[in-house]
Design an enzyme around this catalytic site. Structure first.
Site, PDB file in Angstrom:
ATOM      1  N   TYR A 175     -16.855  40.859  15.283  1.00  0.00           N
ATOM      2  CA  TYR A 175     -15.619  41.441  15.779  1.00  0.00           C
ATOM      3  C   TYR A 175     -14.318  40.594  15.058  1.00  0.00           C
ATOM      4  O   TYR A 175     -13.625  40.970  14.333  1.00  0.00           O
ATOM      5  CB  TYR A 175     -15.281  41.899  16.973  1.00  0.00           C
ATOM      6  CG  TYR A 175     -14.572  42.896  17.302  1.00  0.00           C
ATOM      7  CD1 TYR A 175     -14.264  44.252  16.810  1.00  0.00           C
ATOM      8  CD2 TYR A 175     -13.263  42.475  18.370  1.00  0.00           C
ATOM      9  CE1 TYR A 175     -13.361  44.945  17.217  1.00  0.00           C
ATOM     10  CE2 TYR A 175     -12.042  43.220  18.477  1.00  0.00           C
ATOM     11  CZ  TYR A 175     -12.270  44.491  17.875  1.00  0.00           C
ATOM     12  OH  TYR A 175     -11.156  45.530  18.297  1.00  0.00           O
ATOM     13  N   LYS A 179     -11.939  41.490  12.075  1.00  0.00           N
ATOM     14  CA  LYS A 179     -10.680  41.817  12.406  1.00  0.00           C
ATOM     15  C   LYS A 179      -9.690  40.678  11.718  1.00  0.00           C
ATOM     16  O   LYS A 179      -8.417  41.093  11.432  1.00  0.00           O
ATOM     17  CB  LYS A 179     -10.439  41.981  13.815  1.00  0.00           C
ATOM     18  CG  LYS A 179     -10.794  43.299  14.506  1.00  0.00           C
ATOM     19  CD  LYS A 179     -10.112  44.360  14.114  1.00  0.00           C
ATOM     20  CE  LYS A 179     -10.675  45.722  14.582  1.00  0.00           C
ATOM     21  NZ  LYS A 179      -9.868  47.052  14.271  1.00  0.00           N
TER      22      LYS A 179
HETATM   23  N1  LIG Z   1      -9.746  49.686  22.868  1.00  0.00           N
HETATM   24  C1  LIG Z   1      -9.100  48.324  23.007  1.00  0.00           C
HETATM   25  O1  LIG Z   1      -9.140  47.449  23.787  1.00  0.00           O
HETATM   26  C2  LIG Z   1      -8.799  47.817  21.455  1.00  0.00           C
HETATM   27  C3  LIG Z   1      -8.140  46.425  21.695  1.00  0.00           C
HETATM   28  C4  LIG Z   1      -7.655  45.827  20.329  1.00  0.00           C
HETATM   29  C5  LIG Z   1      -7.676  46.564  19.083  1.00  0.00           C
HETATM   30  N2  LIG Z   1      -8.396  47.949  19.275  1.00  0.00           N
HETATM   31  C6  LIG Z   1      -8.396  48.681  17.957  1.00  0.00           C
HETATM   32  O2  LIG Z   1      -7.918  49.879  18.000  1.00  0.00           O
HETATM   33  C7  LIG Z   1      -8.856  50.787  17.152  1.00  0.00           C
HETATM   34  C8  LIG Z   1      -9.310  52.002  18.159  1.00  0.00           C
HETATM   35  O3  LIG Z   1      -9.744  51.271  19.267  1.00  0.00           O
HETATM   36  P1  LIG Z   1     -10.301  52.708  20.490  1.00  0.00           P
HETATM   37  O4  LIG Z   1     -10.895  51.462  21.497  1.00  0.00           O
HETATM   38  O5  LIG Z   1      -9.374  53.527  20.705  1.00  0.00           O
HETATM   39  O6  LIG Z   1     -11.543  53.280  19.546  1.00  0.00           O
HETATM   40  P2  LIG Z   1     -13.240  53.267  19.824  1.00  0.00           P
HETATM   41  O7  LIG Z   1     -13.764  51.939  20.346  1.00  0.00           O
HETATM   42  O8  LIG Z   1     -13.287  54.326  20.619  1.00  0.00           O
HETATM   43  O9  LIG Z   1     -13.581  53.718  18.184  1.00  0.00           O
HETATM   44  C9  LIG Z   1     -12.621  54.195  17.602  1.00  0.00           C
HETATM   45  C10 LIG Z   1     -13.342  55.459  16.713  1.00  0.00           C
HETATM   46  O10 LIG Z   1     -14.036  55.163  15.578  1.00  0.00           O
HETATM   47  C11 LIG Z   1     -14.990  55.917  15.457  1.00  0.00           C
HETATM   48  N3  LIG Z   1     -16.088  55.442  14.668  1.00  0.00           N
HETATM   49  C12 LIG Z   1     -17.058  54.386  14.997  1.00  0.00           C
HETATM   50  N4  LIG Z   1     -18.116  54.336  13.902  1.00  0.00           N
HETATM   51  C13 LIG Z   1     -17.560  55.133  12.837  1.00  0.00           C
HETATM   52  C14 LIG Z   1     -18.276  55.418  11.563  1.00  0.00           C
HETATM   53  N5  LIG Z   1     -19.113  55.021  11.254  1.00  0.00           N
HETATM   54  N6  LIG Z   1     -17.389  56.280  10.701  1.00  0.00           N
HETATM   55  C15 LIG Z   1     -16.320  56.951  11.257  1.00  0.00           C
HETATM   56  N7  LIG Z   1     -15.829  56.549  12.544  1.00  0.00           N
HETATM   57  C16 LIG Z   1     -16.411  55.676  13.297  1.00  0.00           C
HETATM   58  C17 LIG Z   1     -15.472  56.536  16.685  1.00  0.00           C
HETATM   59  O11 LIG Z   1     -16.300  57.687  16.715  1.00  0.00           O
HETATM   60  C18 LIG Z   1     -14.305  56.355  17.391  1.00  0.00           C
HETATM   61  O12 LIG Z   1     -13.690  57.786  17.267  1.00  0.00           O
HETATM   62  C19 LIG Z   1      -9.976  49.877  16.785  1.00  0.00           C
HETATM   63  O13 LIG Z   1      -9.744  49.544  15.527  1.00  0.00           O
HETATM   64  C20 LIG Z   1     -10.135  48.981  17.389  1.00  0.00           C
HETATM   65  O14 LIG Z   1     -10.650  47.720  17.015  1.00  0.00           O
HETATM   66  C21 LIG Z   1      -8.710  48.395  20.368  1.00  0.00           C
END
Ligand SMILES: NC(=O)c1ccc[n+]([C@@H]2O[C@H](COP(=O)([O-])OP(=O)(O)OC[C@H]3O[C@@H](n4cnc5c(N)ncnc54)[C@H](O)[C@@H]3O)[C@@H](O)[C@H]2O)c1
Length: 283
Positions: A175, A179
């Site tokens: 991860y 990132k």
């Molecule tokens: N949730 C957190 O705590 C957090 C913290 C820091 C950064 N982020 C970043 O924010 C963004 C969104 O996070 P989240 O927690 O809302 O999302 P999440 O983990 O639920 O995933 C985001 C979406 O990606 C889609 N996805 C997964 N594999 C895929 C594929 N092969 N093709 C197309 N789509 C695919 C999933 O279906 C989902 O709708 C991400 O980039 C994540 O890294 C999240």
């Protein structure tokens, strides 16, 4: 209606019921943008339990919400591990609305199988993280930016990075690497696209109160004999104690930054990486 009237935003990973992608879709729509919602069809076992209970239908449900706000929506199912599908997504979205003004690269690989020490990390898991979290951002940027350049009216590309783009942690090699790479990609593509008035920025949330599925959390909850929802609630409460502003971020906190970066007011900002973390990391 709003300062994004007439704009079109394409958002990947937009189908989660409590996801950041959905929050971005609703925020940008509330400011007047029409939305292209993209996600992939998950296996039933990969759905968060809350979504199953609520009979949530991914981007079909979000599309109804966007339309309830008076904006148009267009859905594209796209598996971001397949480069041809990413190219098709960019083509279909541009063909449907005539243009794309804003691209939000939000999707990420389902987390959990990566949460092991580096010596245990399977190469296929590493590859999946790099493919979805990094390569798909590159490809979507490439295909969407070409259309923006041809149109000649500038554009906004917003990459969802993370505090994991700036600080390594144990059990997070895949991860973290995926990132950190997003920030390099953000800076380099910002420079390539600056002559075309296309800005490229990253948003770096700390922990966000989403109910995304996490295989690691699922296993921990099972081992403790509690539901995944209960386990998540404990994490959210615990995290709040260590964040200076006293709570975990909500998806809407992140969407607010995305909306700013998508706006005309952010026209002179490019190649940057903005934290949304309640004060838990400063660089
Ligand atoms: N949730 C957190 O705590 C957090 C913290 C820091 C950064 N982020 C970043 O924010 C963004 C969104 O996070 P989240 O927690 O809302 O999302 P999440 O983990 O639920 O995933 C985001 C979406 O990606 C889609 N996805 C997964 N594999 C895929 C594929 N092969 N093709 C197309 N789509 C695919 C999933 O279906 C989902 O709708 C991400 O980039 C994540 O890294 C999240």
């Amino acid at each position: 209606m709003g300062h994004l009237d007439g704009k079109v935003a394409l958002i990947t990973g937009a189908g989660g019921m409590k996801g950041i992608g959905r929050a971005c879709a609703l925020k940008l729509a509330s400011q007047g943008a029409d939305i292209v919602l993209s996600d992939f069809k998950r296996e039933p076992g990969d759905l968060p339990p809350q979504e199953v209970k609520a009979q949530w239908r991914s981007i079909d449900s979000v599309a109804e919400e966007v339309e309830a706000l008076g904006r148009r929506s267009f859905k594209i199912w796209c598996d971001l591990t397949v480069s041809g599908e990413i190219e098709d997504m960019a083509r279909q979205a541009a063909a449907h609305y005539g243009h794309i003004d804003i691209l939000v690269n939000n999707a990420r690989a389902i987390i959990g199988r990566d949460r092991v020490p580096i010596t245990e990390l399977r190469e296929e898991v590493w590859q999946r993280f790099l493919t979805i979290n990094t390569t798909a951002v590159f490809l979507a940027t490439k295909f969407v930016a070409k259309g923006m350049i041809e149109r000649g009216k500038g554009g906004r590309i917003i990459n969802m990075a993370s505090d994991a783009s700036k600080r390594g942690r144990p059990l997070m090699a895949a991860y973290n690497a995926s990132k950190f790479a997003v920030l390099g990609l953000t800076q380099a593509s910002a420079l390539d696209l600056a002559p075309h008035r296309i800005t490229v920025n990253a948003v770096c949330p700390g922990s966000v109160n989403t109910d995304r599925l996490n295989y690691w959390e699922e296993a921990q909850a099972k081992a403790q004999g509690i539901s995944l929802e209960e386990f998540r609630a404990r994490i959210v409460a615990e995290a709040g104690k260590s964040i200076p502003l006293g709570r975990m971020a909500e998806p809407e906190d992140v969407a607010n930054m995305v909306a700013f970066l998508a706006s005309d007011e952010a026209a002179f900002i490019t190649g940057q990486a903005y934290n949304v973390n309640g004060g838990s990391l400063f660089h």
